[in-house]
Design a protein around this motif. Structure first.
Motif, PDB file in Angstrom:
ATOM      1  N   LEU A  55       0.818  -1.209   0.000  1.00  0.00           N
ATOM      2  CA  LEU A  55       0.000   0.000   0.000  1.00  0.00           C
ATOM      3  C   LEU A  55       0.858   1.268   0.000  1.00  0.00           C
ATOM      4  CD1 LEU A  55      -2.788   1.319   0.204  1.00  0.00           C
ATOM      5  CD2 LEU A  55      -2.542   1.204   2.684  1.00  0.00           C
ATOM      6  N   LEU A  56       1.756   1.396   0.969  1.00  0.00           N
ATOM      7  CA  LEU A  56       2.571   2.612   1.076  1.00  0.00           C
ATOM      8  C   LEU A  56       3.531   2.770  -0.099  1.00  0.00           C
ATOM      9  CD1 LEU A  56       3.417   2.554   4.891  1.00  0.00           C
ATOM     10  CD2 LEU A  56       1.714   3.941   3.723  1.00  0.00           C
ATOM     11  N   SER A  57       4.162   1.674  -0.503  1.00  0.00           N
ATOM     12  CA  SER A  57       5.110   1.758  -1.618  1.00  0.00           C
ATOM     13  C   SER A  57       4.404   2.099  -2.926  1.00  0.00           C
ATOM     14  CB  SER A  57       5.905   0.463  -1.752  1.00  0.00           C
ATOM     15  OG  SER A  57       5.052  -0.638  -1.928  1.00  0.00           O
ATOM     16  N   THR A  58       3.180   1.654  -3.105  1.00  0.00           N
ATOM     17  CA  THR A  58       2.418   1.990  -4.311  1.00  0.00           C
ATOM     18  C   THR A  58       2.012   3.459  -4.305  1.00  0.00           C
ATOM     19  OG1 THR A  58       1.590  -0.268  -4.453  1.00  0.00           O
ATOM     20  CG2 THR A  58       0.381   1.415  -5.685  1.00  0.00           C
ATOM     21  N   ILE A  59       1.562   3.948  -3.173  1.00  0.00           N
ATOM     22  CA  ILE A  59       1.206   5.366  -3.058  1.00  0.00           C
ATOM     23  C   ILE A  59       2.423   6.238  -3.336  1.00  0.00           C
ATOM     24  CG2 ILE A  59       0.506   7.178  -1.428  1.00  0.00           C
ATOM     25  CD1 ILE A  59      -1.333   5.032  -0.126  1.00  0.00           C
ATOM     26  N   TYR A  60       3.571   5.858  -2.763  1.00  0.00           N
ATOM     27  CA  TYR A  60       4.797   6.621  -2.991  1.00  0.00           C
ATOM     28  C   TYR A  60       5.208   6.572  -4.465  1.00  0.00           C
ATOM     29  CZ  TYR A  60       9.603   8.148  -2.821  1.00  0.00           C
ATOM     30  OH  TYR A  60      10.770   8.823  -3.059  1.00  0.00           O
ATOM     31  N   PHE A  61       5.097   5.405  -5.082  1.00  0.00           N
ATOM     32  CA  PHE A  61       5.450   5.264  -6.497  1.00  0.00           C
ATOM     33  C   PHE A  61       4.662   6.253  -7.355  1.00  0.00           C
ATOM     34  CE2 PHE A  61       4.220   3.489 -10.608  1.00  0.00           C
ATOM     35  CZ  PHE A  61       5.458   3.435 -11.233  1.00  0.00           C
ATOM     36  N   PHE A  62       3.352   6.304  -7.142  1.00  0.00           N
ATOM     37  CA  PHE A  62       2.532   7.216  -7.934  1.00  0.00           C
ATOM     38  C   PHE A  62       2.786   8.677  -7.580  1.00  0.00           C
ATOM     39  CE2 PHE A  62      -0.078   3.361  -8.692  1.00  0.00           C
ATOM     40  CZ  PHE A  62       0.018   3.372 -10.082  1.00  0.00           C
ATOM     41  N   ALA A  63       3.178   8.951  -6.346  1.00  0.00           N
ATOM     42  CA  ALA A  63       3.464  10.328  -5.929  1.00  0.00           C
ATOM     43  C   ALA A  63       4.723  10.872  -6.602  1.00  0.00           C
ATOM     44  CB  ALA A  63       3.607  10.402  -4.413  1.00  0.00           C
ATOM     45  N   VAL A  64       5.708  10.022  -6.852  1.00  0.00           N
ATOM     46  CA  VAL A  64       6.968  10.484  -7.448  1.00  0.00           C
ATOM     47  C   VAL A  64       7.091  10.119  -8.927  1.00  0.00           C
ATOM     48  CG1 VAL A  64       8.234  10.522  -5.265  1.00  0.00           C
ATOM     49  CG2 VAL A  64       8.283   8.471  -6.692  1.00  0.00           C
ATOM     50  N   LEU A  65       6.035   9.592  -9.513  1.00  0.00           N
ATOM     51  CA  LEU A  65       6.084   9.219 -10.929  1.00  0.00           C
ATOM     52  C   LEU A  65       6.307  10.449 -11.818  1.00  0.00           C
ATOM     53  CD1 LEU A  65       5.833   7.017 -13.075  1.00  0.00           C
ATOM     54  CD2 LEU A  65       3.367   7.407 -13.079  1.00  0.00           C
ATOM     55  N   LEU A  66       5.500  11.476 -11.661  1.00  0.00           N
ATOM     56  CA  LEU A  66       5.637  12.680 -12.485  1.00  0.00           C
ATOM     57  C   LEU A  66       6.962  13.402 -12.235  1.00  0.00           C
ATOM     58  CD1 LEU A  66       4.278  14.419 -14.629  1.00  0.00           C
ATOM     59  CD2 LEU A  66       3.184  15.693 -12.788  1.00  0.00           C
ATOM     60  N   PRO A  67       7.385  13.606 -10.974  1.00  0.00           N
ATOM     61  CA  PRO A  67       8.702  14.226 -10.774  1.00  0.00           C
ATOM     62  C   PRO A  67       9.841  13.380 -11.361  1.00  0.00           C
ATOM     63  CG  PRO A  67       7.468  14.270  -8.733  1.00  0.00           C
ATOM     64  CD  PRO A  67       6.677  13.456  -9.701  1.00  0.00           C
ATOM     65  N   GLY A  68       9.708  12.063 -11.325  1.00  0.00           N
ATOM     66  CA  GLY A  68      10.735  11.189 -11.889  1.00  0.00           C
ATOM     67  C   GLY A  68      10.831  11.325 -13.401  1.00  0.00           C
ATOM     68  N   ILE A  69       9.688  11.413 -14.053  1.00  0.00           N
ATOM     69  CA  ILE A  69       9.688  11.603 -15.505  1.00  0.00           C
ATOM     70  C   ILE A  69      10.265  12.977 -15.843  1.00  0.00           C
ATOM     71  CG2 ILE A  69       8.212  11.835 -17.540  1.00  0.00           C
ATOM     72  CD1 ILE A  69       6.345   9.749 -16.219  1.00  0.00           C
ATOM     73  N   ALA A  70       9.872  13.991 -15.075  1.00  0.00           N
ATOM     74  CA  ALA A  70      10.345  15.355 -15.338  1.00  0.00           C
ATOM     75  C   ALA A  70      11.862  15.466 -15.186  1.00  0.00           C
ATOM     76  CB  ALA A  70       9.645  16.340 -14.410  1.00  0.00           C
ATOM     77  N   VAL A  71      12.426  14.906 -14.127  1.00  0.00           N
ATOM     78  CA  VAL A  71      13.872  15.002 -13.933  1.00  0.00           C
ATOM     79  C   VAL A  71      14.610  14.169 -14.990  1.00  0.00           C
ATOM     80  CG1 VAL A  71      14.247  13.131 -12.246  1.00  0.00           C
ATOM     81  CG2 VAL A  71      15.667  15.156 -12.162  1.00  0.00           C
ATOM     82  N   SER A  72      14.019  13.089 -15.452  1.00  0.00           N
ATOM     83  CA  SER A  72      14.626  12.290 -16.518  1.00  0.00           C
ATOM     84  C   SER A  72      14.646  13.066 -17.833  1.00  0.00           C
ATOM     85  CB  SER A  72      13.865  10.981 -16.704  1.00  0.00           C
ATOM     86  OG  SER A  72      13.934  10.194 -15.546  1.00  0.00           O
ATOM     87  N   VAL A  73      13.553  13.737 -18.140  1.00  0.00           N
ATOM     88  CA  VAL A  73      13.489  14.538 -19.366  1.00  0.00           C
ATOM     89  C   VAL A  73      14.506  15.671 -19.301  1.00  0.00           C
ATOM     90  CG1 VAL A  73      12.031  16.147 -20.666  1.00  0.00           C
ATOM     91  CG2 VAL A  73      11.122  13.936 -19.954  1.00  0.00           C
ATOM     92  N   ARG A  74      14.596  16.346 -18.158  1.00  0.00           N
ATOM     93  CA  ARG A  74      15.577  17.427 -18.021  1.00  0.00           C
ATOM     94  C   ARG A  74      16.997  16.893 -18.111  1.00  0.00           C
ATOM     95  NH1 ARG A  74      12.245  18.828 -13.728  1.00  0.00           N
ATOM     96  NH2 ARG A  74      13.925  18.414 -12.253  1.00  0.00           N
ATOM     97  N   ARG A  75      17.227  15.692 -17.616  1.00  0.00           N
ATOM     98  CA  ARG A  75      18.560  15.082 -17.723  1.00  0.00           C
ATOM     99  C   ARG A  75      18.891  14.784 -19.186  1.00  0.00           C
ATOM    100  NH1 ARG A  75      23.062  15.364 -17.370  1.00  0.00           N
ATOM    101  NH2 ARG A  75      24.350  13.563 -17.616  1.00  0.00           N
ATOM    102  N   LEU A  76      17.915  14.299 -19.940  1.00  0.00           N
ATOM    103  CA  LEU A  76      18.136  14.076 -21.366  1.00  0.00           C
ATOM    104  C   LEU A  76      18.417  15.401 -22.074  1.00  0.00           C
ATOM    105  CD1 LEU A  76      15.415  11.382 -22.040  1.00  0.00           C
ATOM    106  CD2 LEU A  76      17.881  11.069 -22.272  1.00  0.00           C
ATOM    107  N   HIS A  77      17.720  16.459 -21.674  1.00  0.00           N
ATOM    108  CA  HIS A  77      17.990  17.773 -22.243  1.00  0.00           C
ATOM    109  C   HIS A  77      19.430  18.205 -21.962  1.00  0.00           C
ATOM    110  CE1 HIS A  77      13.503  19.204 -22.237  1.00  0.00           C
ATOM    111  NE2 HIS A  77      13.740  18.249 -23.122  1.00  0.00           N
ATOM    112  N   ASP A  78      19.943  17.847 -20.813  1.00  0.00           N
ATOM    113  CA  ASP A  78      21.307  18.222 -20.437  1.00  0.00           C
ATOM    114  C   ASP A  78      22.330  17.561 -21.354  1.00  0.00           C
ATOM    115  OD1 ASP A  78      23.035  19.705 -18.758  1.00  0.00           O
ATOM    116  OD2 ASP A  78      23.520  17.888 -17.647  1.00  0.00           O
TER     117      ASP A  78
END
Length: 125
Positions: A55-78
């Motif tokens: 339960l907790l790990s799934t909630i956390y996964f969805f909470a950081v999904l968008l920030p994880g994608i965003a930082v990955s995209v910015r890293r690719l931009h770098d």
């Protein structure tokens, strides 16, 4: 920890660039927090062995999904790549290997089409 919080603050910013340090610290803290939450899920009985999620790990996964994608995209931009390269992660094994290579590469020196080099903007002691 500051790099992790910085990535969370920019949770929906897909423009600009992120340093390797920001990306990998975000990745490291996500991994640590996720494992701790799995242990808590196991101890509290909310971990489902068949699904491999709790339960907790799934909630956390969805909470950081968008920030994880965003930082990955910015890293690719770098590395002077478009954010669409993140879709390589949908290709089993090969996609993950190629993305890993992209993520460990050094920044494009100077300014590129995605903005100024974040290494030059921040001076560290």
């Amino acid at each position: 920890m500051n790099w992790y919080l910085e990535a969370l603050k920019k949770y929906a910013i897909f423009s600009g660039r992120s340093r390797r340090k920001e990306y990998w610290y975000f990745f490291l803290f996500n991994l640590i927090i996720h494992f701790i939450l799995i242990i808590i899920d196991t101890l509290t009985g909310t971990y489902n062995q068949e699904a491999g999620m709790g339960l907790l790990s799934t909630i956390y996964f969805f909470a950081v999904l968008l920030p994880g994608i965003a930082v990955s995209v910015r890293r690719l931009h770098d590395t002077n790549r478009r954010g669409w390269w993140i879709l390589l992660s949908l290709i089993p094994i090969i996609g993950a290997i190629v993305l890993l290579i992209f993520m460990v590469q050094d920044s494009t020196p100077g300014e590129n089409r995605f903005g100024s080099n974040p290494k030059e903007a921040v001076s560290e002691p």
